[in-house]
Design a protein around this motif. Structure first.
Motif, PDB file in Angstrom:
ATOM      1  N   LYS A 157       2.022  12.711  -4.156  1.00  0.00           N
ATOM      2  CA  LYS A 157       1.154  11.596  -4.514  1.00  0.00           C
ATOM      3  C   LYS A 157       1.978  10.318  -4.607  1.00  0.00           C
ATOM      4  N   ILE A 158       1.455   9.241  -4.014  1.00  0.00           N
ATOM      5  CA  ILE A 158       2.179   7.979  -4.016  1.00  0.00           C
ATOM      6  C   ILE A 158       1.235   6.813  -4.316  1.00  0.00           C
ATOM      7  N   VAL A 159       1.836   5.720  -4.749  1.00  0.00           N
ATOM      8  CA  VAL A 159       1.157   4.435  -4.872  1.00  0.00           C
ATOM      9  C   VAL A 159       1.884   3.454  -3.965  1.00  0.00           C
ATOM     10  N   ALA A 172       6.282  -1.031  -1.051  1.00  0.00           N
ATOM     11  CA  ALA A 172       7.043   0.208  -1.136  1.00  0.00           C
ATOM     12  C   ALA A 172       6.119   1.355  -1.501  1.00  0.00           C
ATOM     13  N   ALA A 173       6.401   2.508  -0.939  1.00  0.00           N
ATOM     14  CA  ALA A 173       5.705   3.735  -1.311  1.00  0.00           C
ATOM     15  C   ALA A 173       6.497   4.392  -2.432  1.00  0.00           C
ATOM     16  N   VAL A 198       0.428  -1.292   4.932  1.00  0.00           N
ATOM     17  CA  VAL A 198      -0.088   0.033   4.554  1.00  0.00           C
ATOM     18  C   VAL A 198      -0.034   0.976   5.751  1.00  0.00           C
ATOM     19  N   LYS A 199      -0.446   0.494   6.896  1.00  0.00           N
ATOM     20  CA  LYS A 199      -0.437   1.311   8.110  1.00  0.00           C
ATOM     21  C   LYS A 199       0.969   1.783   8.446  1.00  0.00           C
ATOM     22  N   GLU A 200       1.941   0.891   8.276  1.00  0.00           N
ATOM     23  CA  GLU A 200       3.332   1.253   8.557  1.00  0.00           C
ATOM     24  C   GLU A 200       3.839   2.311   7.576  1.00  0.00           C
ATOM     25  N   CYS A 201       3.489   2.131   6.286  1.00  0.00           N
ATOM     26  CA  CYS A 201       3.909   3.127   5.290  1.00  0.00           C
ATOM     27  C   CYS A 201       3.251   4.472   5.548  1.00  0.00           C
ATOM     28  N   ARG A 202       1.983   4.449   5.915  1.00  0.00           N
ATOM     29  CA  ARG A 202       1.274   5.692   6.199  1.00  0.00           C
ATOM     30  C   ARG A 202       1.904   6.434   7.378  1.00  0.00           C
ATOM     31  N   ALA A 203       2.359   5.689   8.363  1.00  0.00           N
ATOM     32  CA  ALA A 203       2.984   6.301   9.540  1.00  0.00           C
ATOM     33  C   ALA A 203       4.284   7.005   9.163  1.00  0.00           C
ATOM     34  N   GLU A 204       4.990   6.484   8.179  1.00  0.00           N
ATOM     35  CA  GLU A 204       6.248   7.090   7.748  1.00  0.00           C
ATOM     36  C   GLU A 204       6.015   8.276   6.817  1.00  0.00           C
ATOM     37  N   LEU A 205       4.878   8.306   6.125  1.00  0.00           N
ATOM     38  CA  LEU A 205       4.597   9.346   5.125  1.00  0.00           C
ATOM     39  C   LEU A 205       3.256   9.996   5.442  1.00  0.00           C
ATOM     40  N   ARG A 206       3.209  10.715   6.499  1.00  0.00           N
ATOM     41  CA  ARG A 206       1.935  11.264   6.988  1.00  0.00           C
ATOM     42  C   ARG A 206       1.307  12.266   6.034  1.00  0.00           C
ATOM     43  N   ASP A 207       2.120  12.984   5.270  1.00  0.00           N
ATOM     44  CA  ASP A 207       1.584  14.025   4.402  1.00  0.00           C
ATOM     45  C   ASP A 207       1.331  13.547   2.965  1.00  0.00           C
ATOM     46  N   ALA A 208       1.516  12.266   2.724  1.00  0.00           N
ATOM     47  CA  ALA A 208       1.376  11.755   1.360  1.00  0.00           C
ATOM     48  C   ALA A 208      -0.085  11.498   1.006  1.00  0.00           C
ATOM     49  N   ASP A 209      -0.387  11.666  -0.275  1.00  0.00           N
ATOM     50  CA  ASP A 209      -1.710  11.357  -0.804  1.00  0.00           C
ATOM     51  C   ASP A 209      -1.625   9.987  -1.485  1.00  0.00           C
TER      52      ASP A 209
END
Length: 321
Positions: free
Chosen positions: A3-5, A18-19, A51-62
């Motif tokens: 889980k991340i913010v 930052a994630a 956000v899109k860039e962070c999501r691409a780096e952390l595909r399995d994060a909630d």
């Protein structure tokens, strides 16, 4: 699934995101120039890109939430930026609603100094203390106050504006509309102004061919022993000490944390600051209140807004379980 913010430090020059996970570990970072336009939605679009860039780096994060720490006054309950001097296009802008509509995830908003206070209280210099004050020294002077473990916001959300406590009744005019505010005697901008006033009166001062005085230059000169430059930092400490003495008498904190880029001059201002606390505060509260340097640097606000994101979503989940 981790889980991340997604925590954002929204400054006048850069937008940093930052994630952050529940332990306060930063898993990824991105940085963009803050778009300067009369259209506030351009900032929302840039945050969406981050956000899109962070999501691409952390595909399995909630991703539980996205948060923004903003330099200005905010309406915390409504998610509204009231005034942002360095980002006037965001004045009266409901950034929380815009982010939630755009991204479909929970959004939160906080003043940048409050966020820094929360970050330092979570993982930094005030960790373990229920009552603390945070002062950030940069272009301006920000403040965050935590009482009994909770941020002091006040009825309108503007509590903690330590930089706008008056220290000179007939002092220098301030961007807030008043005059004689601490910000005009303790910020990077103030240090430069005071230097120009003093240097302009002393024809023997040599600037080594420098065309423009900067706070960095003054720090270097003071560190090298320049008497006039050292006097400026002592004056900064004097005015900060006056304000902190009053806050100690009023709020009785356990610790006062000083951060921000201008805190690099710690050794130059801390003695005069502590002298004023000693002569202007009640003895026992003054001895109790530790004055310490911040530990988290530029990450304090990011970690603070991340902490808020985790607490906000946790409270929501507990309410409906």
């Amino acid at each position: 699934m981790k889980k991340i913010v997604l925590a954002t430090d929204l400054g006048g020059t850069n937008l940093r995101m930052a994630a952050v996970d529940e332990d306060g570990s930063i898993l990824s970072r991105v940085k963009y120039e803050t778009p300067r336009s009369s259209e506030p939605h351009e900032i929302v679009e840039t945050m969406a890109k981050a956000v899109k860039e962070c999501r691409a780096e952390l595909r399995d994060a909630d991703i539980l939430a996205i948060g923004a720490a903003v330099p200005g006054t905010i309406d915390f309950k409504r998610g509204l930026i009231q005034t942002a001097p360095n980002l006037p296009e965001l004045n009266e802008f409901s950034i929380v609603g815009a982010l939630e509509d755009k991204l479909g995830i929970k959004a939160i908003l906080e003043n940048d100094a409050n966020a820094a206070a929360i970050g330092e209280n979570w993982l930094g210099a005030s960790k373990g203390f229920a009552n603390s004050i945070m002062i950030t020294l940069g272009t301006g002077v920000g403040g965050g106050v935590i009482i009994d473990g909770k941020v002091l916001r006040g009825i309108d959300g503007t509590a903690g504006e330590i930089g706008h406590i008056n220290v000179e009744p007939e002092g220098h005019s301030c961007g807030c509309g008043s005059f004689g505010c601490l910000e005009q005697y303790a910020s990077a901008t103030a240090i430069v102004r005071m230097a120009k006033e003093i240097f302009g009166q002393d024809n023997n001062v040599k600037l080594d061919g420098l065309k423009e005085i900067t706070s960095e230059y003054l720090f270097e000169q003071a560190s090298a022993g320049n008497a006039l430059a050292r006097d400026i930092f002592r004056t900064q400490g004097y005015y900060m000490g006056i304000v902190l003495a009053g806050l100690i008498n009023t709020l009785n904190p356990e610790v006062i944390v000083i951060g921000g880029g201008v805190a690099a001059g710690w050794d130059l201002f801390i003695t005069s600051l502590r002298e004023q606390i000693k002569v202007r505060s009640y003895k026992e509260p003054a001895e109790r209140a530790e004055v310490v340097r911040a530990k988290l640097g530029d990450d304090a606000g990011i970690l603070g807004i991340a902490k808020m994101g985790f607490e906000d979503t946790r409270s929501f989940q507990e309410k409906y379980e």
